[in-house]
Design a protein around this motif. Sequence first.
Motif, PDB file in Angstrom:
ATOM      1  N   LEU A  30     -10.187  19.696  19.113  1.00 13.64           N
ATOM      2  CA  LEU A  30     -10.703  20.401  18.326  1.00 13.64           C
ATOM      3  C   LEU A  30     -10.511  20.077  16.942  1.00 13.64           C
ATOM      4  CD1 LEU A  30     -12.492  22.954  18.472  1.00 13.64           C
ATOM      5  CD2 LEU A  30     -10.360  24.553  18.205  1.00 13.64           C
ATOM      6  N   GLU A  31     -11.467  20.588  16.190  1.00 14.50           N
ATOM      7  CA  GLU A  31     -11.125  20.165  14.634  1.00 14.50           C
ATOM      8  C   GLU A  31     -11.930  20.796  14.013  1.00 14.50           C
ATOM      9  OE1 GLU A  31     -11.897  16.408  11.589  1.00 14.50           O
ATOM     10  OE2 GLU A  31     -11.950  16.080  13.307  1.00 14.50           O
ATOM     11  N   ILE A  32     -10.997  21.232  13.357  1.00 20.18           N
ATOM     12  CA  ILE A  32     -11.726  21.851  11.871  1.00 20.18           C
ATOM     13  C   ILE A  32     -12.372  21.506  10.686  1.00 20.18           C
ATOM     14  CG2 ILE A  32     -10.956  24.516  10.879  1.00 20.18           C
ATOM     15  CD1 ILE A  32     -10.675  25.046  13.856  1.00 20.18           C
ATOM     16  N   GLU A  33     -13.349  22.251  10.567  1.00 15.80           N
ATOM     17  CA  GLU A  33     -14.431  21.238   9.711  1.00 15.80           C
ATOM     18  C   GLU A  33     -13.619  21.739   8.469  1.00 15.80           C
ATOM     19  OE1 GLU A  33     -18.454  21.389   8.157  1.00 15.80           O
ATOM     20  OE2 GLU A  33     -18.013  22.686   9.531  1.00 15.80           O
ATOM     21  N   ILE A  34     -13.883  20.388   7.659  1.00 16.13           N
ATOM     22  CA  ILE A  34     -13.198  20.947   5.764  1.00 16.13           C
ATOM     23  C   ILE A  34     -14.437  21.970   4.970  1.00 16.13           C
ATOM     24  CG2 ILE A  34     -12.137  19.939   4.239  1.00 16.13           C
ATOM     25  CD1 ILE A  34     -10.504  18.097   6.029  1.00 16.13           C
ATOM     26  N   LYS A  35     -14.290  22.603   4.250  1.00  7.74           N
ATOM     27  CA  LYS A  35     -14.826  23.211   3.347  1.00  7.74           C
ATOM     28  C   LYS A  35     -14.592  22.863   2.652  1.00  7.74           C
ATOM     29  CE  LYS A  35     -16.892  26.638   7.007  1.00  7.74           C
ATOM     30  NZ  LYS A  35     -16.881  27.777   8.054  1.00  7.74           N
ATOM     31  N   LEU A  95      -4.681  15.749   0.692  1.00  8.85           N
ATOM     32  CA  LEU A  95      -5.384  14.861   0.213  1.00  8.85           C
ATOM     33  C   LEU A  95      -4.857  13.550   0.486  1.00  8.85           C
ATOM     34  CD1 LEU A  95      -5.552  13.776  -2.669  1.00  8.85           C
ATOM     35  CD2 LEU A  95      -7.135  15.423  -2.929  1.00  8.85           C
ATOM     36  N   CYS A  96      -5.344  11.710   0.232  1.00 10.37           N
ATOM     37  CA  CYS A  96      -3.885  10.768   0.276  1.00 10.37           C
ATOM     38  C   CYS A  96      -4.919  10.120  -0.990  1.00 10.37           C
ATOM     39  CB  CYS A  96      -3.670  10.584   1.670  1.00 10.37           C
ATOM     40  SG  CYS A  96      -3.217   8.773   1.854  1.00 10.37           S
ATOM     41  N   GLU A  97      -4.502  10.036  -1.696  1.00 14.16           N
ATOM     42  CA  GLU A  97      -4.601   8.929  -2.725  1.00 14.16           C
ATOM     43  C   GLU A  97      -3.443   7.932  -2.306  1.00 14.16           C
ATOM     44  OE1 GLU A  97      -4.200  11.603  -7.378  1.00 14.16           O
ATOM     45  OE2 GLU A  97      -2.537  11.462  -5.455  1.00 14.16           O
ATOM     46  N   LEU A 145       0.631  -1.289   0.155  1.00 12.45           N
ATOM     47  CA  LEU A 145      -0.161  -0.155  -0.158  1.00 12.45           C
ATOM     48  C   LEU A 145       1.241   1.277  -0.526  1.00 12.45           C
ATOM     49  CD1 LEU A 145      -2.181  -1.011   2.351  1.00 12.45           C
ATOM     50  CD2 LEU A 145      -2.931  -0.703   0.279  1.00 12.45           C
ATOM     51  N   LEU A 146       0.293   1.710  -0.908  1.00 12.91           N
ATOM     52  CA  LEU A 146       1.121   3.630  -0.444  1.00 12.91           C
ATOM     53  C   LEU A 146       0.348   5.200  -0.803  1.00 12.91           C
ATOM     54  CD1 LEU A 146       3.858   5.346  -1.321  1.00 12.91           C
ATOM     55  CD2 LEU A 146       3.208   4.862  -4.311  1.00 12.91           C
ATOM     56  N   GLY A 147       1.015   5.401   0.297  1.00 11.61           N
ATOM     57  CA  GLY A 147      -0.827   6.608  -0.256  1.00 11.61           C
ATOM     58  C   GLY A 147       0.281   8.281  -0.552  1.00 11.61           C
ATOM     59  N   VAL A 148       0.088   8.407  -1.452  1.00  8.62           N
ATOM     60  CA  VAL A 148       0.374   9.766  -2.141  1.00  8.62           C
ATOM     61  C   VAL A 148      -0.239  11.060  -1.571  1.00  8.62           C
ATOM     62  CG1 VAL A 148       1.175  10.717  -3.937  1.00  8.62           C
ATOM     63  CG2 VAL A 148       1.525   8.715  -3.970  1.00  8.62           C
ATOM     64  N   PHE A 149       0.301  11.978  -0.011  1.00 10.57           N
ATOM     65  CA  PHE A 149      -0.647  13.231   0.209  1.00 10.57           C
ATOM     66  C   PHE A 149      -0.491  14.416  -0.777  1.00 10.57           C
ATOM     67  CE2 PHE A 149       0.209  10.011   3.429  1.00 10.57           C
ATOM     68  CZ  PHE A 149      -0.685  10.186   4.404  1.00 10.57           C
ATOM     69  N   ARG A 150      -1.441  15.191  -0.949  1.00  7.93           N
ATOM     70  CA  ARG A 150      -1.148  16.334  -1.616  1.00  7.93           C
ATOM     71  C   ARG A 150      -2.248  17.123  -0.818  1.00  7.93           C
ATOM     72  NH1 ARG A 150       0.861  15.045  -6.280  1.00  7.93           N
ATOM     73  NH2 ARG A 150       1.071  12.951  -7.143  1.00  7.93           N
ATOM     74  N   PHE A 151      -1.786  18.613  -1.606  1.00  5.92           N
ATOM     75  CA  PHE A 151      -2.559  19.418  -1.446  1.00  5.92           C
ATOM     76  C   PHE A 151      -3.620  19.680  -1.939  1.00  5.92           C
ATOM     77  CE2 PHE A 151       1.159  21.385   0.764  1.00  5.92           C
ATOM     78  CZ  PHE A 151       0.873  21.883   1.609  1.00  5.92           C
ATOM     79  N   THR A 152      -5.409  19.684  -1.746  1.00  4.22           N
ATOM     80  CA  THR A 152      -5.894  19.458  -2.541  1.00  4.22           C
ATOM     81  C   THR A 152      -6.459  20.598  -3.652  1.00  4.22           C
ATOM     82  OG1 THR A 152      -7.665  20.572  -1.011  1.00  4.22           O
ATOM     83  CG2 THR A 152      -8.037  18.525  -0.854  1.00  4.22           C
ATOM     84  N   ASP A 153      -5.954  21.975  -3.472  1.00  4.40           N
ATOM     85  CA  ASP A 153      -6.380  23.282  -4.166  1.00  4.40           C
ATOM     86  C   ASP A 153      -4.992  23.345  -5.364  1.00  4.40           C
ATOM     87  OD1 ASP A 153      -3.770  23.598  -2.758  1.00  4.40           O
ATOM     88  OD2 ASP A 153      -3.895  25.283  -2.472  1.00  4.40           O
ATOM     89  N   ASN A 154      -3.703  22.939  -5.156  1.00  5.50           N
ATOM     90  CA  ASN A 154      -3.368  22.959  -6.389  1.00  5.50           C
ATOM     91  C   ASN A 154      -2.463  20.759  -6.403  1.00  5.50           C
ATOM     92  OD1 ASN A 154      -1.311  22.918  -4.574  1.00  5.50           O
ATOM     93  ND2 ASN A 154      -0.417  24.329  -4.688  1.00  5.50           N
ATOM     94  N   GLY A 155      -3.145  20.278  -5.651  1.00  4.95           N
ATOM     95  CA  GLY A 155      -2.019  19.104  -6.189  1.00  4.95           C
ATOM     96  C   GLY A 155      -0.952  18.928  -5.843  1.00  4.95           C
TER      97      GLY A 155
END
Length: 396
Positions: free
Chosen positions: A391-396, A362-364, A301-311
Amino acid sequence: MKGTIKTVSGKAGNTRWALLFVFSYTLAPGPYTLSVGAQERLKVKSEESLFLNLQKTGLGSLSEFEEKKRFLGTVQLEKEKLQLKMLRSIYESAFDYYRQGNYEEATELSSKILSIDPSFSDAVMLLDASNQLHGGQRVFMSVKLMIEDRFKSSLSLYNEGRIAEAYKKMEEVEKLSPNNIKAKYWLGRMKDDLKQYYFEKGVEAYQARNLKGALDNLYNALFIRRKDTLTVQWITRIEEELRQERANESLKAALEFFDISSRWVVDDQIIEDDSRGIVLVPEISFRIRNVGKIDLSYVFLLGVFRFTDNGKFIGEGYQMALRRALSPAGTSERITLKCGFGYRASSAAAFEKYKKEWRNSLCELFAKSHNSGLTPVKIFYVSRKIAGQNLEIEIK
């Protein structure tokens, strides 16, 4: 169904018995001779008798549904082979009639072949030719004109670049007129062009990622030139890719993810002369259920973590999971993948203070088994929860 079949001498005389044989197992008993209930009872009785007879001959009991299904498929295949052999024998008799100028008998036999197998292409050709010639007063000239017309039609298609159609038409000319030297010459010339035509179609299909279509065309090319090294290389390459693709799909379909969670965890303490702090990295965890039909084991299993706005790439985490085989419907222990890079700050409290400004991530997830390649199987969105804080901030 009844039909009139004339008795003829010699080789053609066997046609009568061949037709009777083919009709006997293809058409009888018809639905118009038995009620629906009677047909069902006959079907059940026939299948029971079949399996009882198999046990008597030492083949054993076929109690499992899949085994019975496979066996009946084999029986059907043998019947189809036998039918093709019979129809080929009938066609040869029909062609004998055609060469003798007896177009009425050639038409009748060709029609009977097509009533059993409408896809029998040689019978279609012979029926069309016999219908054209039937009733002609000057038979020799009629045959000559018909052959010439088909020959010109083939060349016309060839000049238009319609290679496959041209080859098929010229092949008909050669079959209907076996001693036609011009047809043999052009058939050989078109053969090379046809091979190249199918090869190029195969490459085009491959580039469009239609692997099955690519193989169909490349095998057509190989059938024409059986020892063409380049075609063999392409087929080998695509078949391997197709096997890999099917293995990837099978693995992906077998993996079901549940009990999923994500958070940010302290990965490192920074202690330097002019700086103190920590590094927080994203982490996902989950369990796997095997919803496939075979055991799963040693799945990478390989998890690739990226920012969602620009990948943009953050980092990755990996693990060899399922070291012990996971049987169908089985569930795994919790699996955790942690990113190798993350945010740096002076403290977790500093992260807490500014985490509303965090960019979503996110994680692909990719998976690979011993049969498959590395294939994408799931996307997880990472929460903004920090391990050890409520505390957890809601992801919008």
